[in-house]
Structure formats: C-alpha cells, structure tokens
Design an enzyme around this catalytic site. Structure first.
Site, PDB file in Angstrom:
ATOM      1  N   TYR A  15       0.846  -1.203   0.000  1.00 16.15           N
ATOM      2  CA  TYR A  15       0.000   0.000   0.000  1.00 16.15           C
ATOM      3  C   TYR A  15       0.884   1.257   0.000  1.00 16.15           C
ATOM      4  O   TYR A  15       1.780   1.406   0.849  1.00 16.15           O
ATOM      5  CB  TYR A  15      -0.936  -0.009   1.215  1.00 16.15           C
ATOM      6  CG  TYR A  15      -1.758   1.257   1.289  1.00 16.15           C
ATOM      7  CD1 TYR A  15      -2.764   1.506   0.349  1.00 16.15           C
ATOM      8  CD2 TYR A  15      -1.500   2.229   2.250  1.00 16.15           C
ATOM      9  CE1 TYR A  15      -3.493   2.686   0.388  1.00 16.15           C
ATOM     10  CE2 TYR A  15      -2.228   3.410   2.295  1.00 16.15           C
ATOM     11  CZ  TYR A  15      -3.220   3.635   1.354  1.00 16.15           C
ATOM     12  OH  TYR A  15      -3.935   4.809   1.383  1.00 16.15           O
TER      13      TYR A  15
ATOM     14  N   GLY B  22       0.712   4.290   0.931  1.00 17.59           N
ATOM     15  CA  GLY B  22       0.879   5.094   2.151  1.00 17.59           C
ATOM     16  C   GLY B  22       1.910   4.490   3.101  1.00 17.59           C
ATOM     17  O   GLY B  22       2.431   5.172   3.980  1.00 17.59           O
TER      18      GLY B  22
ATOM     19  N   HIS C  84      -0.071  18.599   6.740  1.00 23.99           N
ATOM     20  CA  HIS C  84      -0.900  17.673   5.950  1.00 23.99           C
ATOM     21  C   HIS C  84      -1.996  18.524   5.308  1.00 23.99           C
ATOM     22  O   HIS C  84      -3.153  18.497   5.738  1.00 23.99           O
ATOM     23  CB  HIS C  84      -1.468  16.609   6.891  1.00 23.99           C
ATOM     24  CG  HIS C  84      -2.148  15.462   6.218  1.00 23.99           C
ATOM     25  ND1 HIS C  84      -3.086  14.681   6.836  1.00 23.99           N
ATOM     26  CD2 HIS C  84      -2.011  14.933   4.969  1.00 23.99           C
ATOM     27  CE1 HIS C  84      -3.509  13.736   6.015  1.00 23.99           C
ATOM     28  NE2 HIS C  84      -2.873  13.868   4.875  1.00 23.99           N
TER      29      HIS C  84
ATOM     30  N   SER D  29      -7.632  12.250   6.400  1.00 22.69           N
ATOM     31  CA  SER D  29      -7.793  11.458   5.192  1.00 22.69           C
ATOM     32  C   SER D  29      -9.261  11.097   4.993  1.00 22.69           C
ATOM     33  O   SER D  29      -9.949  10.755   5.950  1.00 22.69           O
ATOM     34  CB  SER D  29      -6.979  10.177   5.313  1.00 22.69           C
ATOM     35  OG  SER D  29      -5.685  10.506   5.755  1.00 22.69           O
TER      36      SER D  29
ATOM     37  N   CYS E 133     -11.825  13.031   4.036  1.00 22.62           N
ATOM     38  CA  CYS E 133     -12.788  14.001   4.569  1.00 22.62           C
ATOM     39  C   CYS E 133     -12.984  15.180   3.622  1.00 22.62           C
ATOM     40  O   CYS E 133     -13.288  16.295   4.062  1.00 22.62           O
ATOM     41  CB  CYS E 133     -12.342  14.496   5.937  1.00 22.62           C
ATOM     42  SG  CYS E 133     -12.423  13.206   7.189  1.00 22.62           S
TER      43      CYS E 133
ATOM     44  N   THR F  98      -9.122  16.305  -1.036  1.00 25.04           N
ATOM     45  CA  THR F  98      -8.798  16.328  -2.462  1.00 25.04           C
ATOM     46  C   THR F  98      -9.921  16.987  -3.264  1.00 25.04           C
ATOM     47  O   THR F  98      -9.658  17.789  -4.169  1.00 25.04           O
ATOM     48  CB  THR F  98      -8.529  14.900  -2.968  1.00 25.04           C
ATOM     49  OG1 THR F  98      -7.451  14.359  -2.207  1.00 25.04           O
ATOM     50  CG2 THR F  98      -8.157  14.887  -4.441  1.00 25.04           C
TER      51      THR F  98
ATOM     52  N   ASP G 121      -2.255  17.262  -0.791  1.00 28.68           N
ATOM     53  CA  ASP G 121      -1.973  16.441   0.395  1.00 28.68           C
ATOM     54  C   ASP G 121      -0.969  17.029   1.389  1.00 28.68           C
ATOM     55  O   ASP G 121      -1.225  17.010   2.573  1.00 28.68           O
ATOM     56  CB  ASP G 121      -1.515  15.045  -0.048  1.00 28.68           C
ATOM     57  CG  ASP G 121      -1.649  13.997   1.045  1.00 28.68           C
ATOM     58  OD1 ASP G 121      -2.544  14.139   1.907  1.00 28.68           O
ATOM     59  OD2 ASP G 121      -0.861  13.037   1.055  1.00 28.68           O
TER      60      ASP G 121
ATOM     61  N   ASN H  65     -11.072   2.336   0.281  1.00 24.03           N
ATOM     62  CA  ASN H  65      -9.860   3.165   0.183  1.00 24.03           C
ATOM     63  C   ASN H  65      -9.152   2.934  -1.161  1.00 24.03           C
ATOM     64  O   ASN H  65      -7.960   3.189  -1.292  1.00 24.03           O
ATOM     65  CB  ASN H  65      -8.929   2.848   1.364  1.00 24.03           C
ATOM     66  CG  ASN H  65      -7.827   3.886   1.539  1.00 24.03           C
ATOM     67  OD1 ASN H  65      -8.015   5.066   1.253  1.00 24.03           O
ATOM     68  ND2 ASN H  65      -6.657   3.449   2.002  1.00 24.03           N
TER      69      ASN H  65
HETATM   70  C1  SPV Z   1      -3.857   9.819   3.564  1.00 25.44           C
HETATM   71  O1  SPV Z   1      -4.303   8.752   4.024  1.00 25.44           O
HETATM   72  O2  SPV Z   1      -3.818  10.858   4.229  1.00 25.44           O
HETATM   73  C2  SPV Z   1      -3.366   9.860   2.201  1.00 25.44           C
HETATM   74  C3  SPV Z   1      -3.058   8.613   1.541  1.00 25.44           C
HETATM   75  O3  SPV Z   1      -3.135  10.920   1.693  1.00 25.44           O
HETATM   76  S1  SPV Z   1      -1.679   7.856   2.249  1.00 25.44           S
HETATM   77  O4  SPV Z   1      -0.643   7.829   1.238  1.00 25.44           O
HETATM   78  O5  SPV Z   1      -2.082   6.533   2.624  1.00 25.44           O
HETATM   79  O6  SPV Z   1      -1.235   8.620   3.391  1.00 25.44           O
HETATM   80 MN    MN Z   2      -3.020  12.495   3.195  1.00 22.45          MN
END
Ligand code: SPV
Ligand code: MN
Length: 623
Positions: A223, A225, A251, A273, A275, A278, A292, A387
């Site tokens: 994944y 993230g 963030h 995340s 919410c 984007t 982000d 997700n």
């Molecule tokens: C988040 O979860 O805040 C994201 C995706 O932007 S991740 O790359 O999983 O963090």
């Molecule tokens: Mn994020």
C-alpha cells in the site's frame, strides 16, 4: 568510493548504473546504498536518473513484474494490495527512539536498537532473486529554499512508478547537494510475495522510522501510504526537520481560489484522510496546487507554501461525473493513471459510488470476484475497496494552478481546518485571529475515523491539525511552532474551519458541491469584502452573501431555512467538545502552550454567556 563500499557493490551495478552513481560524487549516498545492498542482497542494482528513458523503463518494469497490469485505455494500469494491506497501518508504523530519549506518549514508538534489529532482520536477504531500484526525487520545487532531496531504494517497480507520477525528479538535484549527507533515505522491500504479487507475510509488515539518521525502513507491504517513502514517511521526517529549522510541514492541500476581478487568493487546508480534502482542492473553477502535503516558510515576512508533490494519490470512491468533473475526465481519457484496489471487468476499472452500474463479477483485491463473495473474517467482500485510489500526475489536470513550480511557493491568504463532524460545527467560520484559529480549529480538530487507516471506522477521534498520524515531535511544541509562525508575520493568513458532514436524522445538511460556495466566501473574507456575524465559535456568514454566492457559483436557490439550520450554534455540543479537547491537553500532552487553555477558556465563557441569554441552540439570526 571507499574500498569497503566498492567491494559490496562490485558486480551488482552495470556500467551505466555505476556511472550514474559516481557522477553524484556523494559518499553518504554510496554508504547508504552499500548498507542496503549488504542487507537486502539483491541480484542486481539499477540506478535511475531523471531521463525520459529511465522513467519509461520503470513503467515497463511495473508491467513486467506484474505489480501493475494494463487496462484498455492507453496509459491506464491497475495494481492490487493485499487484503490486509488496504490503508496506512498505524499499529506497525513506529518511531525508533534512542534509549536516552522519548517521544510524546501518544506516538507509536520503540527502542531504536531493538527496532533496527527487528526491521533489518526482516529485510535481510529480502531482495535475493530481485533487482534493487535506486531513485532520486525532490520534495518541493527543485533549486528552492523548500527543496528536500530524497533517495528511495525499493524492489517494487510499482513504488518507483508511483513516485514518478507523484514527485519531482531529483537526480539533478542530488548533483547540487555537492556531496552533502542532507537527504532523506528510504528502503522498502515488498518481502515475500504471493503469485498475485501481494505480501505473503502481512503479519510481518513493519514501517520503522529511524529519525536519528533520517532513514525509514518499510517491509512486507505494498500500500503506497506505507511504501512510497516520499509521502507520509517523509512527512514524519520533515516535521522534525521543520522544527529544527523554523518552518512548517503540514498535511494540507494548496489551492488558488478565484475572486472578483481575476484575483487569485491561495488557501491551504488540513483535513483528515477521506474528509473532502482532495475534492476541495479540485473544485471546478478554482485551481489546484496540491492535495496532500504542504511546506510553509516565511519569505520576506510573508507566509508562503509549496506543494511537496506533483501528483495525486487520491481516494476514488464517490468520484462521479457530476460532482468531480475535473478528476472524472482524467480517469477516463488516455494518459498515465494507476488504479489501485478497484474492480476490473473487461479491461475497465469500477469503484464504489461512481454513479454507474458496477458489474457483478471481475477481479479485485481479493482475486476473482463475484457478487456475494465472502471473506471468512469480515463478511461480504465489496467489489472495490473503500480506500481504492488513483495515482496521477497533477500535470494531467485541466485546472492545474500555474504556480505549482514557483520556487518561492505561493502566498497564503487563508488556512482551513476541516473535519468529519456530524453534530457540532457550522459549515464554515473564520477565527477571530491567528491564535484563536490555530487553537480552536487546528489544535481542536476531531474527526470520525475512515478507511484510509486500518481499524474501526466512524469513531470520533482527536486529530491535531489532521497531522497527528505523522507527528514526530511533542504535540505542544508542534502547536507552539504553528502559533509562533503566524505571530511573527505582519499579516498572517486568516484561519477558517469547515465542516461538510453536519447531519440531522441521518441526512447530510449540506450538499456535496456546497464547498464551492464556502471557498468563495472565505476568499472575500481574506480581503475584508464580506461582513460576518460574531458567534462564540467564530465569524459566520450573513445569509444574503451566501444567497448570492450559491446563485452565482451553483445556480442554486439557497433557502433561509437551510441557512438557519446549518448555521445554528449548537451550544451543548460545542461545550462538550471543549471539555474533550481540554482533557486531552491536560492529561495526555505534557507541553501544551498556555494559549491552548486560554483560548479554550474564552470560547467556553462566550458559549456559556450565550446559552444563559438565549438557550442551547441559537439561530444565526438571533446572534
Ligand atoms: C492519507 O491517508 O492521508 C493519504 C493517503 O493521503 S496515504 O498515502 O495513505 O497517506
Ligand atoms: Mn493524506
């Protein structure tokens, strides 16, 4: 190159790779690489530069290794993560803390030597039979005060390919380092894989952050993230670097909101995340800088911000033609897109909430899938994961802001904090000043948990500036850094809070597209061009302004009843929230600045005074 390193690397790099490594003339880099080679024992090592042909080679490799597969539309591919690897895994993401130090107790940590032993043990020999990929990227624009150089080592072409879409090429930037060891280091290995190219040993997934050497290890996970070093792993290191150097790593999205007479006012926004972060950054008619992560610096006495990235790893659920036309377009036209954890049927991707019928069968993150397929542990398997995501370059987006690569960043007019809050806050409000905004909105953020992290969903959780998952310094110090940053500016950004998730009887009180209105109102407020009503929690819009903006932006009749329902101040809920937040700062945070308690006390006093005068629920028209 020193002899020890040369011996380790001997026979692993072909002549082109060796030449690329040597051209960087960086002993720190060579040592980092030699250590990783000795540990992971790859069959071969390929060093990539910024050239088109190298980037294309990575893309091809991702198909060759079957980490990605081609879809019908030119440039589109898909990728799956394992059933237990569908989000950031906070449980196994830990800071490695030297024995004589300690981090805030809310942060997941372990003793450094023990952690290094464990994660290096899992990485030992992990690349045998594979090729090690060595990549260079830059966080923030290159050749800028914001630039942070990064070296990524991975055995996953999917990780390397994702980084090409998401980050600025950094090989040339590394040359500018002049041999310095000032760069972030990431080592990732997929670990043992199944025939489907997902981790065979998900219970051995580990993401360990050795901040003492700005070095992150990640293993047995796909994944992004958890694996793409430059994303959330780098954010943790950047928060520490920013703390040392006097800037901020947040963030946050960065966007241009277009006001009257072609004026563009830049906003940054912190949302947990899943919410609406984007989709806010991509509101049609506005321009996106990033969705982000933002770095902030004070330049010439002005707050300026850059997008650390140049791409989007965005949640695909609920992306619909009508609500998100900008991204819908990118996801349907030829061009590079990696779809992850969606349903594939006849060479096309499908996701939850796309507003079209989803086929009854296909292939998804569980393998061959058909309606009704069950998983022994969690019941029915959905066609696509909640997700599920898309990875794209921002450069393929029609409303990309022209300032994306400005080495000085963009001036920040407003900062927004937004959470998933069903019953407390109004849809939009402005703080009385910087300190009030940082404390009452940023440092008091709560949100209901989502599928972006592994664990239970829908639980109200404290999430300091939406950055709690990535904090690597004491919480109080982080708040103080934010307070100090604005207080040093002659004209700090205005601070706002939004809430897209108010509900009554299970129904949302605001529409999906209403955020397009809130941003226009905030834009006017930055320039003192709209009046506001003073509520105990902040400054709220007057009805007539919203009526006009709803008409202009959405062509929608905004009723007075909706306004009153949405902007009623819910005093018991607000008081309860203050109690929850104060308790956290009194019991779990040792170093909360005095301003936190002052702002909370003042807000409580304002709410109680209004409650005594007008009752529990006060309409905006009664303020
Ligand atoms: C988040 O979860 O805040 C994201 C995706 O932007 S991740 O790359 O999983 O963090
Ligand atoms: Mn994020």
């Amino acid at each position: 190159m020193n002899k020890q390193c040369a011996d380790i690397l001997a026979g692993k790099l072909d002549s082109a790779s060796l030449a690329k490594l040597e051209a960087l003339a960086n002993e720190h880099l060579v040592e980092f690489l030699a250590d990783a080679v000795k540990l992971c024992r790859p069959d071969s090592v390929t060093v990539f530069d910024d050239s088109k042909s190298d980037v294309q080679q990575v893309r091809r490799l991702a198909l060759e290794t079957r980490e990605e597969k081609a879809l019908a539309t030119d440039g589109h591919t898909y990728h799956f993560d394992g059933m237990q690897d569908q989000g950031r895994d906070k449980e196994v993401t830990r800071y490695l803390v030297p024995a004589d130090q300690s981090l805030a107790k809310t942060l997941n940590q372990m003793e450094r030597e023990q952690g290094l032993g464990e994660v290096r043990g899992l990485l030992a020999g992990s690349m045998t039979g594979r090729r090690m990929l060595v990549r260079f990227f830059c966080l923030g624009p290159t050749g800028s005060p914001f630039s942070v150089s990064c070296a990524q080592i991975t055995d996953s072409a999917y990780v390397a390919h994702s980084e090409d879409l998401l980050y600025r090429a950094g090989y040339e930037q590394f040359k500018r380092l002049g041999g310095s060891g000032e760069f972030f280091r990431f080592v990732h290995s997929s670990g043992k894989l199944t025939a489907d190219m997902v981790s065979a040993e998900p219970d051995k997934k580990r993401i360990y952050i050795d901040y003492t050497r700005e070095h992150v290890y990640s293993v047995n996970t796909q994944y992004a993230g958890n694996t793409v070093g430059l994303k959330k792993l780098a954010l943790r290191l950047a928060i520490r670097k920013a703390d040392r150097e006097g800037w901020l790593a947040e963030h946050m999205f960065v966007m241009g909101v277009h006001g009257p007479a072609n004026r563009v006012t830049y906003f940054t926004g912190a949302y947990p995340s899943a919410c609406g972060k984007t989709s806010t950054a991509m509101i049609p008619g506005e321009t996106i800088v990033g969705d982000d992560i933002a770095y902030f610096r004070s330049i010439g006495g002005q707050a300026r911000a850059v997008n650390v990235e140049v791409g989007i790893f965005g949640i695909i659920q609920d992306v619909k033609a009508k609500d998100d036309p900008v991204i819908w377009d990118v996801l349907h036209k030829p061009g590079e897109v990696i779809f992850s954890n969606v349903l594939i049927h006849d060479g096309l991707p499908y996701w939850l909430g796309m507003g079209e019928e989803i086929p009854a069968d296909g292939v998804n993150f569980s393998g061959a899938w058909q309606t009704g397929k069950k998983d022994s542990a969690s019941g029915a398997i959905p066609p696509a994961h909640k997700n599920a995501r898309y990875t794209i370059s921002l450069r393929s987006i029609a409303n990309l802001d022209p300032e994306l690569d400005n080495p000085q960043g963009v001036p920040v007019g407003g900062v927004i904090y937004g959470g998933r809050d069903s019953d407390t806050a109004v849809p939009v409000q402005q703080s009385f000043d910087w300190t009030h905004g940082i404390v009452a909105y940023g440092a008091s953020q709560e949100s209901e948990t989502t599928s972006a992290t592994i664990g239970q969903e829908g639980v109200r959780a404290f999430n300091l500036m939406s950055n709690l998952d990535f904090l690597a310094i004491p919480l109080g110090k982080y708040i103080k850094n934010n307070l100090d940053f604005g207080l040093k500016l002659a004209n700090p950004p205005r601070v706002f809070a939004t809430n897209y998730f108010q509900r009554e009887g299970g129904q949302f009180l605001t529409g999906m597209r209403d955020k397009a209105v809130w941003v226009k109102w905030m834009e006017l407020r930055v320039h003192n061009e709209a009046p506001a009503i003073k509520a105990p929690t902040g400054l709220i819009p007057v009805y007539e302004d919203l009526l006009r903006i709803f008409q202009q932006v959405l062509g929608k009749e905004y009723s007075r009843e909706d306004y009153i329902r949405q902007f009623t101040i819910r005093i018991p809920e607000n008081l309860a929230k203050l109690d929850r937040i104060e308790k956290i700062y009194r019991t779990e945070v040792k170093d909360a600045p005095a301003a936190v308690f002052e702002v909370i006390a003042q807000q409580r006093a304002r709410l109680q005074a209004l409650q005594a005068a007008k009752g529990d629920y006060v309409k905006p028209t009664d303020l």
